[in-house]
Enzyme design. Structure first.
Site, PDB file in Angstrom:
ATOM      1  N   CYS A 155      41.642  38.711  40.681  1.00 31.77           N
ATOM      2  CA  CYS A 155      41.443  39.819  39.728  1.00 31.77           C
ATOM      3  C   CYS A 155      40.230  39.565  38.832  1.00 31.77           C
ATOM      4  O   CYS A 155      40.239  38.645  38.017  1.00 31.77           O
ATOM      5  CB  CYS A 155      42.722  39.954  38.902  1.00 31.77           C
ATOM      6  SG  CYS A 155      42.592  41.005  37.459  1.00 31.77           S
ATOM      7  N   CYS A 200      40.868  39.793  35.080  1.00 34.64           N
ATOM      8  CA  CYS A 200      41.644  38.621  34.648  1.00 34.64           C
ATOM      9  C   CYS A 200      40.704  37.452  34.361  1.00 34.64           C
ATOM     10  O   CYS A 200      40.872  36.733  33.364  1.00 34.64           O
ATOM     11  CB  CYS A 200      42.643  38.204  35.717  1.00 34.64           C
ATOM     12  SG  CYS A 200      43.887  39.447  36.103  1.00 34.64           S
TER      13      CYS A 200
END
Length: 106
Positions: free
Chosen positions: A31, A34
């Site tokens: 991600c 993230c």
């Protein structure tokens, strides 16, 4: 402090029981958002004003059962727990909202 990597569902539940305030960063290694937010959360964990906050990370791919239990549908998801109870959630890499969520726990 530091950001603690939680590897098991039991370790997560122990952390929530053991600490008055827990901030959980639910992430995935693949991600992008993230990865962008992780160093900011790490820096927050080192700030003196957050010295009593337990910062934790859970990899949603490694802990799918816990991710489902927490209702995580997108990453990153930042969840605050206060006195063992869920006390707020931010879905996405929304820095101002994350900072507000963490500050609210003090």
């Amino acid at each position: 402090m530091t950001v603690h990597n939680i590897a098991t569902k039991d370790a997560f539940h122990e952390a929530v029981k053991a600490h008055q305030v827990v901030i959980v960063d639910a992430f995935a290694t693949w991600c992008g958002p993230c990865k962008a937010i992780a160093p900011i959360i790490a820096k927050m964990s080192e700030e003196e004003k957050f010295k009593d906050v337990f910062f934790a990370k859970i990899d949603v791919d490694d802990l799918p059962e816990l991710s489902q239990e927490l209702g995580i549908t997108a990453m990153p998801t930042i969840i605050a727990f206060k006195n063992g109870e869920r006390d707020g959630t931010v879905v996405g890499a929304k820095l101002p909202a994350i900072q507000e969520l963490v500050a609210k726990q003090l």
